[in-house]
Design a protein around this motif. Structure first.
Motif, PDB file in Angstrom:
ATOM      1  N   VAL A 186      99.969 -46.557 -96.913  1.00  0.00           N
ATOM      2  CA  VAL A 186     100.705 -45.783 -97.908  1.00  0.00           C
ATOM      3  C   VAL A 186     100.681 -44.319 -97.468  1.00  0.00           C
ATOM      4  O   VAL A 186      99.836 -43.918 -96.666  1.00  0.00           O
ATOM      5  CB  VAL A 186     100.095 -45.900 -99.332  1.00  0.00           C
ATOM      6  N   THR A 240      91.383 -52.248-100.368  1.00  0.00           N
ATOM      7  CA  THR A 240      90.344 -53.148 -99.833  1.00  0.00           C
ATOM      8  C   THR A 240      89.015 -52.400 -99.825  1.00  0.00           C
ATOM      9  O   THR A 240      88.969 -51.207-100.091  1.00  0.00           O
ATOM     10  CB  THR A 240      90.664 -53.600 -98.394  1.00  0.00           C
ATOM     11  N   ASP A 241      87.955 -53.139 -99.479  1.00  0.00           N
ATOM     12  CA  ASP A 241      86.619 -52.529 -99.290  1.00  0.00           C
ATOM     13  C   ASP A 241      86.156 -51.694-100.468  1.00  0.00           C
ATOM     14  O   ASP A 241      85.687 -50.560-100.289  1.00  0.00           O
ATOM     15  CB  ASP A 241      86.613 -51.605 -98.056  1.00  0.00           C
ATOM     16  N   LEU A 250      86.975 -46.665-102.100  1.00  0.00           N
ATOM     17  CA  LEU A 250      87.942 -47.691-101.756  1.00  0.00           C
ATOM     18  C   LEU A 250      88.805 -47.280-100.577  1.00  0.00           C
ATOM     19  O   LEU A 250      88.918 -46.106-100.234  1.00  0.00           O
ATOM     20  CB  LEU A 250      88.793 -48.104-102.962  1.00  0.00           C
ATOM     21  N   HIS A 251      89.403 -48.278 -99.954  1.00  0.00           N
ATOM     22  CA  HIS A 251      90.200 -48.118 -98.758  1.00  0.00           C
ATOM     23  C   HIS A 251      91.629 -48.478 -99.128  1.00  0.00           C
ATOM     24  O   HIS A 251      91.860 -49.460 -99.826  1.00  0.00           O
ATOM     25  CB  HIS A 251      89.646 -49.072 -97.686  1.00  0.00           C
ATOM     26  N   LEU A 252      92.582 -47.626 -98.711  1.00  0.00           N
ATOM     27  CA  LEU A 252      93.992 -47.922 -99.003  1.00  0.00           C
ATOM     28  C   LEU A 252      94.754 -48.008 -97.692  1.00  0.00           C
ATOM     29  O   LEU A 252      94.689 -47.082 -96.873  1.00  0.00           O
ATOM     30  CB  LEU A 252      94.618 -46.814 -99.841  1.00  0.00           C
ATOM     31  N   ALA A 253      95.492 -49.086 -97.518  1.00  0.00           N
ATOM     32  CA  ALA A 253      96.217 -49.297 -96.257  1.00  0.00           C
ATOM     33  C   ALA A 253      97.699 -49.016 -96.443  1.00  0.00           C
ATOM     34  O   ALA A 253      98.277 -49.292 -97.498  1.00  0.00           O
ATOM     35  CB  ALA A 253      96.013 -50.735 -95.802  1.00  0.00           C
ATOM     36  N   ARG A 258      98.722 -43.288-106.785  1.00  0.00           N
ATOM     37  CA  ARG A 258      98.240 -44.622-107.135  1.00  0.00           C
ATOM     38  C   ARG A 258      96.758 -44.612-107.500  1.00  0.00           C
ATOM     39  O   ARG A 258      96.340 -45.330-108.409  1.00  0.00           O
ATOM     40  CB  ARG A 258      98.564 -45.606-106.006  1.00  0.00           C
ATOM     41  N   ARG A 291      94.098 -46.672-115.506  1.00  0.00           N
ATOM     42  CA  ARG A 291      94.295 -48.043-115.989  1.00  0.00           C
ATOM     43  C   ARG A 291      93.030 -48.882-115.956  1.00  0.00           C
ATOM     44  O   ARG A 291      92.890 -49.805-116.757  1.00  0.00           O
ATOM     45  CB  ARG A 291      95.369 -48.743-115.154  1.00  0.00           C
ATOM     46  N   LEU A 292      92.124 -48.603-115.010  1.00  0.00           N
ATOM     47  CA  LEU A 292      90.976 -49.512-114.861  1.00  0.00           C
ATOM     48  C   LEU A 292      89.631 -48.823-114.657  1.00  0.00           C
ATOM     49  O   LEU A 292      88.638 -49.195-115.293  1.00  0.00           O
ATOM     50  CB  LEU A 292      91.225 -50.467-113.678  1.00  0.00           C
ATOM     51  N   LEU A 293      89.589 -47.846-113.759  1.00  0.00           N
ATOM     52  CA  LEU A 293      88.271 -47.381-113.292  1.00  0.00           C
ATOM     53  C   LEU A 293      87.534 -46.520-114.310  1.00  0.00           C
ATOM     54  O   LEU A 293      86.306 -46.546-114.376  1.00  0.00           O
ATOM     55  CB  LEU A 293      88.424 -46.634-111.959  1.00  0.00           C
ATOM     56  N   GLU A 327      97.198 -52.875-101.764  1.00  0.00           N
ATOM     57  CA  GLU A 327      96.800 -52.073-100.597  1.00  0.00           C
ATOM     58  C   GLU A 327      95.322 -51.709-100.611  1.00  0.00           C
ATOM     59  O   GLU A 327      94.822 -51.119 -99.651  1.00  0.00           O
ATOM     60  CB  GLU A 327      97.654 -50.799-100.521  1.00  0.00           C
ATOM     61  N   GLU A 370      96.492 -43.439-111.010  1.00  0.00           N
ATOM     62  CA  GLU A 370      96.891 -44.546-111.886  1.00  0.00           C
ATOM     63  C   GLU A 370      95.766 -45.574-112.047  1.00  0.00           C
ATOM     64  O   GLU A 370      95.493 -46.040-113.153  1.00  0.00           O
ATOM     65  CB  GLU A 370      98.080 -45.251-111.229  1.00  0.00           C
ATOM     66  N   MET A 371      95.120 -45.926-110.926  1.00  0.00           N
ATOM     67  CA  MET A 371      94.004 -46.900-110.981  1.00  0.00           C
ATOM     68  C   MET A 371      92.885 -46.386-111.882  1.00  0.00           C
ATOM     69  O   MET A 371      92.289 -47.142-112.640  1.00  0.00           O
ATOM     70  CB  MET A 371      93.428 -47.128-109.578  1.00  0.00           C
ATOM     71  N   TYR A 383      97.947 -53.460-107.074  1.00  0.00           N
ATOM     72  CA  TYR A 383      97.542 -52.546-105.988  1.00  0.00           C
ATOM     73  C   TYR A 383      96.992 -53.351-104.809  1.00  0.00           C
ATOM     74  O   TYR A 383      95.798 -53.284-104.512  1.00  0.00           O
ATOM     75  CB  TYR A 383      96.497 -51.542-106.487  1.00  0.00           C
TER      76      TYR A 383
END
Lengths: 84, 84
Positions: free
Chosen positions: A51, B36-37, A46-49, A59, A66-68, B34, A62-63, B32
């Protein structure tokens, strides 16, 4: 700053991995008897913009929680690199 | 010599990844924005017994081409390390 995160989610040790067993069996049938202990997991890119690196670390963890990943049966690790 | 191989199988660029889209949407919903992709692939861990490093390299590449990855829609990379 923008970041590329790569998350690995793998079955915990001791947890049955039927998909891994099926692939191991197929590899033996195809002529690779030297292969054992096949385990199959997920990789999430994934790509994070916009931050900071610290925030990206926190984060993404946390992801995962919580989800992955499913903490009962899966472990996770991740790497974070600057996006080009 | 025994080896641990880790194979990454990821959707080729330009190939639709509905699972990645679903996860991206869920991450946005969870707070979240932020992210993408998102692209989701497989990681295959395997153990190889009694082969040379060169042979392990060649054979793991072959396994990817023949079974682990679908060359039409997926790319693969792998790493090989000495098993402890």
């Amino acid at each position: 700053m923008a970041w590329r995160a790569r998350v690995f989610v793998t079955p915990k040790e001791g947890i049955l991995d039927p998909q891994g067993k099926a692939v191991e069996h197929s590899l033996h049938t195809l002529g690779y008897p030297e292969v054992t202990d096949v385990r199959i997991g997920k990789v999430v890119d994934l790509h994070l913009a916009d931050v900071s690196r610290d925030s990206a670390q926190t984060r993404v963890r946390e992801m995962c929680e919580r989800l992955l990943a499913n903490g009962v049966i899966e472990d996770f690790t991740f790497t974070i690199d600057e996006a080009s």
